[in-house]
Enzyme design. Structure first.
Site, PDB file in Angstrom:
ATOM      1  N   LYS A  82      30.056 -70.861   0.282  1.00  0.00           N
ATOM      2  CA  LYS A  82      29.375 -69.586  -0.005  1.00  0.00           C
ATOM      3  C   LYS A  82      30.058 -68.469   0.765  1.00  0.00           C
ATOM      4  O   LYS A  82      30.417 -68.674   1.936  1.00  0.00           O
ATOM      5  CB  LYS A  82      27.894 -69.665   0.377  1.00  0.00           C
ATOM      6  CG  LYS A  82      27.163 -68.322   0.255  1.00  0.00           C
ATOM      7  CD  LYS A  82      25.653 -68.474   0.281  1.00  0.00           C
ATOM      8  CE  LYS A  82      25.025 -68.595   1.645  1.00  0.00           C
ATOM      9  NZ  LYS A  82      25.256 -67.449   2.558  1.00  0.00           N
ATOM     10  N   ASP A 135      28.642 -72.488   4.266  1.00  0.00           N
ATOM     11  CA  ASP A 135      29.001 -71.069   4.422  1.00  0.00           C
ATOM     12  C   ASP A 135      30.397 -70.914   4.989  1.00  0.00           C
ATOM     13  O   ASP A 135      30.792 -71.640   5.917  1.00  0.00           O
ATOM     14  CB  ASP A 135      28.031 -70.407   5.424  1.00  0.00           C
ATOM     15  CG  ASP A 135      26.960 -69.590   4.739  1.00  0.00           C
ATOM     16  OD1 ASP A 135      27.065 -69.354   3.517  1.00  0.00           O
ATOM     17  OD2 ASP A 135      26.019 -69.187   5.439  1.00  0.00           O
ATOM     18  N   GLU A 151      19.626 -61.793  -0.899  1.00  0.00           N
ATOM     19  CA  GLU A 151      18.843 -61.754   0.355  1.00  0.00           C
ATOM     20  C   GLU A 151      18.322 -60.339   0.622  1.00  0.00           C
ATOM     21  O   GLU A 151      19.008 -59.344   0.351  1.00  0.00           O
ATOM     22  CB  GLU A 151      19.707 -62.220   1.540  1.00  0.00           C
ATOM     23  CG  GLU A 151      18.945 -62.105   2.867  1.00  0.00           C
ATOM     24  CD  GLU A 151      19.558 -62.833   4.045  1.00  0.00           C
ATOM     25  OE1 GLU A 151      20.619 -63.463   3.892  1.00  0.00           O
ATOM     26  OE2 GLU A 151      18.954 -62.764   5.132  1.00  0.00           O
ATOM     27  N   ASP A 156      25.672 -70.128   8.045  1.00  0.00           N
ATOM     28  CA  ASP A 156      26.201 -69.661   9.332  1.00  0.00           C
ATOM     29  C   ASP A 156      25.083 -69.065  10.194  1.00  0.00           C
ATOM     30  O   ASP A 156      25.322 -68.655  11.329  1.00  0.00           O
ATOM     31  CB  ASP A 156      27.386 -68.698   9.147  1.00  0.00           C
ATOM     32  CG  ASP A 156      27.002 -67.426   8.409  1.00  0.00           C
ATOM     33  OD1 ASP A 156      25.872 -67.341   7.893  1.00  0.00           O
ATOM     34  OD2 ASP A 156      27.857 -66.509   8.347  1.00  0.00           O
ATOM     35  N   SER A 157      23.853 -69.073   9.663  1.00  0.00           N
ATOM     36  CA  SER A 157      22.680 -68.762  10.492  1.00  0.00           C
ATOM     37  C   SER A 157      22.605 -69.732  11.668  1.00  0.00           C
ATOM     38  O   SER A 157      21.882 -69.482  12.632  1.00  0.00           O
ATOM     39  CB  SER A 157      21.397 -68.845   9.662  1.00  0.00           C
ATOM     40  OG  SER A 157      21.345 -70.060   8.937  1.00  0.00           O
ATOM     41  N   GLU A 197      29.879 -64.014   1.467  1.00  0.00           N
ATOM     42  CA  GLU A 197      29.018 -62.834   1.371  1.00  0.00           C
ATOM     43  C   GLU A 197      29.820 -61.652   0.850  1.00  0.00           C
ATOM     44  O   GLU A 197      30.816 -61.267   1.463  1.00  0.00           O
ATOM     45  CB  GLU A 197      28.464 -62.471   2.763  1.00  0.00           C
ATOM     46  CG  GLU A 197      27.494 -63.489   3.303  1.00  0.00           C
ATOM     47  CD  GLU A 197      26.916 -63.075   4.663  1.00  0.00           C
ATOM     48  OE1 GLU A 197      27.062 -61.910   5.083  1.00  0.00           O
ATOM     49  OE2 GLU A 197      26.303 -63.957   5.297  1.00  0.00           O
TER      50      GLU A 197
HETATM   51  O1  KIV Z   1      23.294 -68.503   6.749  1.00  0.00           O
HETATM   52  C1  KIV Z   1      22.258 -68.705   6.092  1.00  0.00           C
HETATM   53  O2  KIV Z   1      21.354 -69.439   6.496  1.00  0.00           O
HETATM   54  C2  KIV Z   1      22.134 -68.026   4.816  1.00  0.00           C
HETATM   55  C3  KIV Z   1      20.785 -68.038   4.168  1.00  0.00           C
HETATM   56  C4  KIV Z   1      19.952 -67.031   4.858  1.00  0.00           C
HETATM   57  C5  KIV Z   1      20.854 -67.806   2.707  1.00  0.00           C
HETATM   58  O3  KIV Z   1      23.070 -67.473   4.323  1.00  0.00           O
END
Ligand code: KIV
Length: 271
Positions: free
Chosen positions: A116, A86, A185, A47-48, A118
């Site tokens: 994924k 994500d 992270e 989600d970056s 968090e």
């Molecule tokens: O969203 C993302 O790119 C991430 C990485 C920084 C692990 O979660």
């Protein structure tokens, strides 16, 4: 595309036994996924993308639809790497039923191998619900970008013994739910090492420790494409922003001087 040749979750999970570091990068589009695919064990549709693709200030405005669309693109562009998508902020944290429903959409609509989320022990009910629904899940602990507004910024974790122990406790409780890997992270190296020693599932570090079972970077950071802020843990292997600037300058010069299009770039007849 031969889906049978894609790396499996069992392959990812066996990294600690194989003693071969997992090579992981983020990907958001089909062409970039295609270029990264053969070099990577795991591609994360992170989600970056909120920041590096959409120019948002943080990840909080990313939606499930955005993640699914980019997940589909990365699946189309890759055929080797295990793909993880994500779950965005607001799509899983507060309600286990909603988490399962959204995670199932993420998996079914993209065809990716895992999602994924968090969170640590505070999300144990969510991890358990995802496991009960047989949804392969990667955990993300330490610095959690979806919490940066709540926490008042990007803060490195594991600075005190208490924080390090709490991260180890998080990792151990998440591991019991059957997650396939844990991303660590922005965590002090010593604390990250304690997590690596404590768990048997693969750990994937970003700003954590070389002892992790794998490493991940945001590809736009690693490629020198996203240069708004380059954190200490990033190593740039290319300067794509500079390359694009130079290419655009050449193109602009050609157009303005009527050097482009040239003879070879135009259709001369109808045949
Ligand atoms: O969203 C993302 O790119 C991430 C990485 C920084 C692990 O979660």
């Amino acid at each position: 595309m031969n889906a049978a040749s894609r790396l499996s979750k069992e392959y990812i999970m066996s990294a600690p036994q194989r003693h071969e570091p997992l090579v992981c990068l983020t990907a958001y589009t089909a062409p970039v996924a295609k270029a990264l695919d053969r070099h990577c064990d795991l591609l994360l549709v992170g989600d970056s993308l909120g920041m590096v693709v959409y120019g948002m200030e943080n990840t909080l405005g990313v939606t499930l639809e955005m993640m699914i669309n980019h997940g589909k693109a990365v699946m189309r562009g890759s055929r080797h790497a295990f793909v993880v998508v994500d779950m965005p902020y607001g799509s899983y944290e507060t309600d286990a039923t909603l988490a399962v429903e959204n995670a199932r959409r993420g998996i079914d609509e993209t065809g990716c191998g895992a999602i994924k989320i968090e969170g640590g022990a505070e999300l144990i009910a969510i991890y358990q619900a995802l496991a009960a629904a047989s949804i392969p899940t990667v955990a993300h602990i330490g610095l959690k970008p979806q919490s940066v507004v709540k926490e008042g910024g990007y803060k490195v974790k594991g600075k005190s013994d208490h924080e390090a122990l709490s991260l180890v406790a998080d990792a151990l409780s998440i591991e019991k739910t059957g997650v396939i890997a844990i991303v660590i992270e922005g965590t002090i190296e010593g604390a990250a090492n304690k997590i690596v020693d404590a768990v048997s599932v693969p750990t994937i570090g970003i700003g954590a420790s070389a002892a992790c079972d794998g490493q991940i970077l945001v590809s736009d950071d690693m490629l020198g494409l996203f240069t708004d802020h380059v954190p200490k843990f990033v190593k740039q292997y290319a300067q794509l922003a500079q390359n694009i600037d130079a290419a655009a300058a050449l193109y602009a010069g050609d157009v303005r001087a009527r050097r482009f299009p040239g003879d070879v770039n135009v259709y001369k007849n109808m045949s």
